[in-house]
Motif scaffolding. Structure first.
Motif, PDB file in Angstrom:
ATOM      1  N   GLU A 179       0.855  -1.185   0.000  1.00 19.33           N
ATOM      2  CA  GLU A 179       0.000   0.000   0.000  1.00 19.33           C
ATOM      3  C   GLU A 179       0.888   1.231   0.000  1.00 19.33           C
ATOM      4  O   GLU A 179       1.929   1.252   0.655  1.00 19.33           O
ATOM      5  CB  GLU A 179      -0.915   0.006   1.221  1.00 19.33           C
ATOM      6  CG  GLU A 179      -1.917   1.131   1.199  1.00 19.33           C
ATOM      7  CD  GLU A 179      -2.961   1.026   2.291  1.00 19.33           C
ATOM      8  OE1 GLU A 179      -3.270   2.069   2.894  1.00 19.33           O
ATOM      9  OE2 GLU A 179      -3.468  -0.079   2.533  1.00 19.33           O
ATOM     10  N   THR A 180       0.471   2.256  -0.737  1.00 20.51           N
ATOM     11  CA  THR A 180       1.262   3.475  -0.825  1.00 20.51           C
ATOM     12  C   THR A 180       0.359   4.681  -1.064  1.00 20.51           C
ATOM     13  O   THR A 180      -0.760   4.531  -1.536  1.00 20.51           O
ATOM     14  CB  THR A 180       2.297   3.386  -1.971  1.00 20.51           C
ATOM     15  OG1 THR A 180       3.148   4.538  -1.933  1.00 20.51           O
ATOM     16  CG2 THR A 180       1.633   3.304  -3.337  1.00 20.51           C
ATOM     17  N   THR A 181       0.887   5.849  -0.754  1.00 18.20           N
ATOM     18  CA  THR A 181       0.254   7.122  -1.133  1.00 18.20           C
ATOM     19  C   THR A 181       1.118   7.824  -2.175  1.00 18.20           C
ATOM     20  O   THR A 181       0.867   8.972  -2.521  1.00 18.20           O
ATOM     21  CB  THR A 181       0.069   8.042   0.093  1.00 18.20           C
ATOM     22  OG1 THR A 181       1.342   8.265   0.697  1.00 18.20           O
ATOM     23  CG2 THR A 181      -0.904   7.436   1.097  1.00 18.20           C
ATOM     24  N   LYS A 182       2.123   7.139  -2.672  1.00 16.13           N
ATOM     25  CA  LYS A 182       3.109   7.718  -3.599  1.00 16.13           C
ATOM     26  C   LYS A 182       2.485   8.272  -4.872  1.00 16.13           C
ATOM     27  O   LYS A 182       2.867   9.341  -5.334  1.00 16.13           O
ATOM     28  CB  LYS A 182       4.134   6.636  -3.962  1.00 16.13           C
ATOM     29  CG  LYS A 182       5.090   6.992  -5.073  1.00 16.13           C
ATOM     30  CD  LYS A 182       6.003   5.813  -5.401  1.00 16.13           C
ATOM     31  CE  LYS A 182       6.877   6.081  -6.589  1.00 16.13           C
ATOM     32  NZ  LYS A 182       7.731   4.928  -6.896  1.00 16.13           N
ATOM     33  N   TYR A 183       1.544   7.561  -5.468  1.00 17.45           N
ATOM     34  CA  TYR A 183       1.116   7.913  -6.820  1.00 17.45           C
ATOM     35  C   TYR A 183       0.095   9.038  -6.903  1.00 17.45           C
ATOM     36  O   TYR A 183       0.236   9.933  -7.713  1.00 17.45           O
ATOM     37  CB  TYR A 183       0.611   6.671  -7.549  1.00 17.45           C
ATOM     38  CG  TYR A 183       1.688   5.633  -7.761  1.00 17.45           C
ATOM     39  CD1 TYR A 183       2.816   5.937  -8.518  1.00 17.45           C
ATOM     40  CD2 TYR A 183       1.601   4.387  -7.186  1.00 17.45           C
ATOM     41  CE1 TYR A 183       3.819   4.998  -8.709  1.00 17.45           C
ATOM     42  CE2 TYR A 183       2.604   3.438  -7.379  1.00 17.45           C
ATOM     43  CZ  TYR A 183       3.706   3.754  -8.138  1.00 17.45           C
ATOM     44  OH  TYR A 183       4.690   2.833  -8.325  1.00 17.45           O
TER      45      TYR A 183
ATOM     46  N   PRO B 145      -4.264   6.608  -0.229  1.00 15.86           N
ATOM     47  CA  PRO B 145      -3.884   5.205  -0.040  1.00 15.86           C
ATOM     48  C   PRO B 145      -4.369   4.344  -1.209  1.00 15.86           C
ATOM     49  O   PRO B 145      -5.549   4.371  -1.559  1.00 15.86           O
ATOM     50  CB  PRO B 145      -4.585   4.804   1.259  1.00 15.86           C
ATOM     51  CG  PRO B 145      -4.921   6.085   1.945  1.00 15.86           C
ATOM     52  CD  PRO B 145      -5.117   7.097   0.855  1.00 15.86           C
TER      53      PRO B 145
ATOM     54  N   HIS C  78      -3.602   0.349  -3.179  1.00 11.93           N
ATOM     55  CA  HIS C  78      -2.925  -0.940  -3.196  1.00 11.93           C
ATOM     56  C   HIS C  78      -2.259  -1.090  -4.561  1.00 11.93           C
ATOM     57  O   HIS C  78      -2.841  -0.745  -5.587  1.00 11.93           O
ATOM     58  CB  HIS C  78      -3.919  -2.069  -2.947  1.00 11.93           C
ATOM     59  CG  HIS C  78      -4.419  -2.082  -1.539  1.00 11.93           C
ATOM     60  ND1 HIS C  78      -5.223  -3.077  -1.058  1.00 11.93           N
ATOM     61  CD2 HIS C  78      -4.230  -1.225  -0.501  1.00 11.93           C
ATOM     62  CE1 HIS C  78      -5.499  -2.840   0.218  1.00 11.93           C
ATOM     63  NE2 HIS C  78      -4.919  -1.717   0.563  1.00 11.93           N
TER      64      HIS C  78
END
Length: 176
Positions: free
Chosen positions: A156-160, A164, A166
């Motif tokens: 899981e990331t908030t990078k893009y 949040p 997946h």
């Protein structure tokens, strides 16, 4: 250049101005657009869908494979049943995302796996080295499709998109 893929039931092809009704059945439906990443409100009407299609068609002319946006056409009926895209992910625009969107009356019939799987193989034939799917954590259908495509869970990331998500990944060696 490798031609666009055609499967037993679905042909992937560039969007055309005449696709407005089929595109609207996908992107004018909140049950589809509520899950899109990045977020996209439902297209309000056919006139707005014509403008969106015109923009997509123009952008496609200047896009180099494997990147792009395509329609999923049901081979038997000729109807547009969905769309897909391969695009660079923010913030660094290095990772390539594969995304698929189907009209609700085409859900649950295996079209997403069939057409997107063909698109993934096409992207690898155009020298893509890995593809990512970014999925809303609550979008169970997209999670199951990513898994059926053979994509590996990354985390899981908030990078893009600063929310949040997946993340799933597939590489050429992951294909059957």
């Amino acid at each position: 250049m490798v031609p666009m893929p055609v499967t037993e039931r679905v042909a992937l092809r560039e969007w055309a101005p005449d696709d407005v009704d089929g595109a609207f059945a996908v992107y004018g439906t909140a049950t589809v657009t509520d899950w899109l990443v990045p977020s996209m409100p439902s297209v309000a009407d056919l006139a707005a869908m014509r403008r969106v299609l015109a923009q997509w068609i123009e952008e496609q002319r200047e896009t180099t494979p494997p990147l792009g946006r395509w329609a999923f056409e049901h081979r038997e009926s000729g109807e547009v049943i969905g769309g897909a895209e391969l695009r660079l992910l923010p913030p660094h625009y290095e990772d390539v995302e594969v995304a698929w969107h189907l009209r609700p009356n085409s859900w649950g019939q295996g079209y997403a796996k069939e057409a997107t799987g063909a698109l993934i193989r096409w992207a690898f034939a155009h020298e893509a080295v890995e593809l990512f799917a970014v999925v809303d954590p609550l979008n169970d259908r997209a999670h199951r499709t990513a898994e059926r495509l053979g994509m590996d869970w990354v985390g899981e990331t908030t990078k893009y998109y600063d929310r949040p998500l997946h993340v799933y990944r597939i590489r050429p060696g992951d294909l059957d």
